[in-house]
Design a protein around this motif. Structure first.
Motif, mmCIF file in Angstrom:
data_model
loop_
_atom_site.group_PDB
_atom_site.id
_atom_site.type_symbol
_atom_site.label_atom_id
_atom_site.label_comp_id
_atom_site.label_asym_id
_atom_site.label_seq_id
_atom_site.Cartn_x
_atom_site.Cartn_y
_atom_site.Cartn_z
ATOM 1 N N SER A 127 0.842 -1.188 0.000
ATOM 2 C CA SER A 127 0.000 0.000 0.000
ATOM 3 C C SER A 127 0.877 1.238 0.000
ATOM 4 O O SER A 127 2.005 1.215 0.459
ATOM 5 C CB SER A 127 -0.880 0.016 1.243
ATOM 6 O OG SER A 127 -1.739 -1.089 1.251
ATOM 7 N N VAL A 185 2.402 3.968 1.406
ATOM 8 C CA VAL A 185 2.735 4.483 2.731
ATOM 9 C C VAL A 185 4.203 4.873 2.707
ATOM 10 O O VAL A 185 5.047 4.161 2.150
ATOM 11 C CB VAL A 185 2.437 3.440 3.839
ATOM 12 C CG1 VAL A 185 3.248 2.187 3.679
ATOM 13 C CG2 VAL A 185 2.616 4.020 5.220
ATOM 14 N N ASP A 209 2.027 -4.452 4.682
ATOM 15 C CA ASP A 209 0.841 -4.427 3.828
ATOM 16 C C ASP A 209 -0.303 -5.215 4.464
ATOM 17 O O ASP A 209 -1.453 -4.761 4.476
ATOM 18 C CB ASP A 209 1.176 -4.977 2.439
ATOM 19 C CG ASP A 209 0.047 -4.787 1.451
ATOM 20 O OD1 ASP A 209 -0.550 -3.698 1.444
ATOM 21 O OD2 ASP A 209 -0.238 -5.724 0.693
ATOM 22 N N LEU A 267 -1.679 -3.272 7.436
ATOM 23 C CA LEU A 267 -2.477 -2.149 6.958
ATOM 24 C C LEU A 267 -3.827 -2.608 6.413
ATOM 25 O O LEU A 267 -4.851 -1.955 6.611
ATOM 26 C CB LEU A 267 -1.724 -1.370 5.880
ATOM 27 C CG LEU A 267 -0.518 -0.564 6.352
ATOM 28 C CD1 LEU A 267 0.273 -0.049 5.159
ATOM 29 C CD2 LEU A 267 -0.960 0.580 7.249
#
Length: 96
Positions: free
Chosen positions: A2, A4, A25, A28
């Protein structure tokens, strides 16, 4: 992973604690928001993630040897591919 941003400090801690980008990931994606600034992979969140991933695995199992026939971005047809057909296409370099 993701989108970030990871600080150098976080990268060092990830390395020290054997936490990979893939692990981040998953946390999250499946973790629970806590304290307004944290995400925790709690036992409950982990159980939910495991159920979800098992369901995806079952779906992949069900899709074994299914073939999509495409024309660019358009699906033309789909069907159960015979085992020997898949092997033959792989040898010709047409199957992925």
């Amino acid at each position: 992973m993701s989108e970030v941003d990871i600080t150098r400090h976080a990268e060092r801690r990830m390395q020290q604690r054997s936490i990979s980008n893939f692990d981040i990931d998953l946390i999250l994606r499946y973790g629970e928001d806590i304290d307004g600034d944290g995400i925790l992979m709690s036992n409950r969140a982990a159980d939910d993630a495991i159920r979800s991933l098992k369901s995806r695995i079952a779906t992949v199992e069900r899709l074994r040897n299914k073939k999509l026939v495409m024309d660019g971005d358009t699906l033309i047809t789909c069907y159960q591919c015979k085992i020997h057909e898949g092997r033959r296409m792989k040898k010709r370099g047409r199957a992925h």
